[in-house]
Write an enzyme that holds these catalytic residues in place. Sequence first.
Site, PDB file in Angstrom:
ATOM      1  N   TYR A  26      36.469  34.533 107.365  1.00 32.60           N
ATOM      2  CA  TYR A  26      37.623  33.680 107.062  1.00 32.60           C
ATOM      3  C   TYR A  26      37.346  32.227 107.431  1.00 32.60           C
ATOM      4  O   TYR A  26      36.792  31.935 108.490  1.00 32.60           O
ATOM      5  CB  TYR A  26      38.817  34.196 107.854  1.00 32.60           C
ATOM      6  N   GLN A  30      36.804  39.091 107.529  1.00 33.49           N
ATOM      7  CA  GLN A  30      37.242  38.989 106.142  1.00 33.49           C
ATOM      8  C   GLN A  30      36.188  39.595 105.211  1.00 33.49           C
ATOM      9  O   GLN A  30      36.524  40.275 104.240  1.00 33.49           O
ATOM     10  CB  GLN A  30      37.492  37.541 105.747  1.00 33.49           C
ATOM     11  N   HIS A  56      35.347  39.773 118.990  1.00 36.38           N
ATOM     12  CA  HIS A  56      35.290  39.755 117.524  1.00 36.38           C
ATOM     13  C   HIS A  56      33.868  39.636 116.983  1.00 36.38           C
ATOM     14  O   HIS A  56      33.629  39.924 115.818  1.00 36.38           O
ATOM     15  CB  HIS A  56      36.175  38.627 116.980  1.00 36.38           C
TER      16      HIS A  56
END
Length: 325
Positions: A91, A187, A301
């Site tokens: 993203y 994403q 992440h």
Amino acid sequence: MFTDLPLDELRTYRPPLPEPPGFDAFWERTLAEARAHDLAARFTALDAGLALLRTYDVEFSGFGGHRIRGWFLIPRTAAGPLPCIVQYLGYGGGRRRPHDWLLWPAAGYATLVMDVRGQSGPDRPGDTPDPAGYRNPGVPGRLTQGLLDPDDHYYRRLFTDAVRAVEAARGHAEVDEERMVVAGHSQGGALALAVTGLAPGLAGALIDAPFLTHIRRAVEVTDAGPYGELGRYFAGARDHVDRALATLDHFDGLNFAVRAAAPALFATALRDDVVPPSTGFAAYHHYAGEKELKVWRFNAHETGGTDQRTAELAFVRRLFGRPAA
């Protein structure tokens, strides 16, 4: 800190599907509309300063016939047709530069990197505009664009682009169309997961911390990253919450996971507050194809970072064997 359910609960966490009525018909119509436009894939050779690779600037027609950019890299001495990795991006950024994508061609595979419409960043520049407008007001970011109508939502366009990227790669003379793998993180993982349910005949998928999965839970347990855009929007658009969530059900990775057939390697991390681990486990447990899961207990992440890449290299080699020199 750990951000979600205990690991023992995650290992069996399989929530109900959020499948909206007419899900298959929605995507069949969406892809049929896209395929009414000539794919017109173009691979223009360029000198990127990479002596061991042949590099191409890519264009093809995605959603609405909009021209989508990308890179195509292939080992200079390889005798094709080769397996191909279609790489999707995270993203807020674009395709960057060809030298940022050396892993898969260095391992002996053709690689198509799909740019992300309308996204760019100072360290991740992109080159693809998003010509489509959207009707509802939204907060900054992409997640609330077109949030009140599935036909209007940003991710309808991006998921369609991702399917067309596979079709563009399959059409290249030096790609073995039977040996296609989709890959991405966050994403990019959402796109890879969606394509496993939308593009038949894939040989494999690398799905790392998939965003846009089990969305209804994610928006309740994290304000980080893109999901925070939904919280900010709902704080003001109080009467639109149910309608908006119904729109997002059309893009929820769980609904694609149950339609998947390709062998897949998943990854999730227990300290990830951007893509909560319960959402990744939910995708894994619903995934219909053969599957493996790497769990990174003390990572966030980034999941397994370079160690996840090592696992992915080994997974793809098991699919295809050692690439020819």
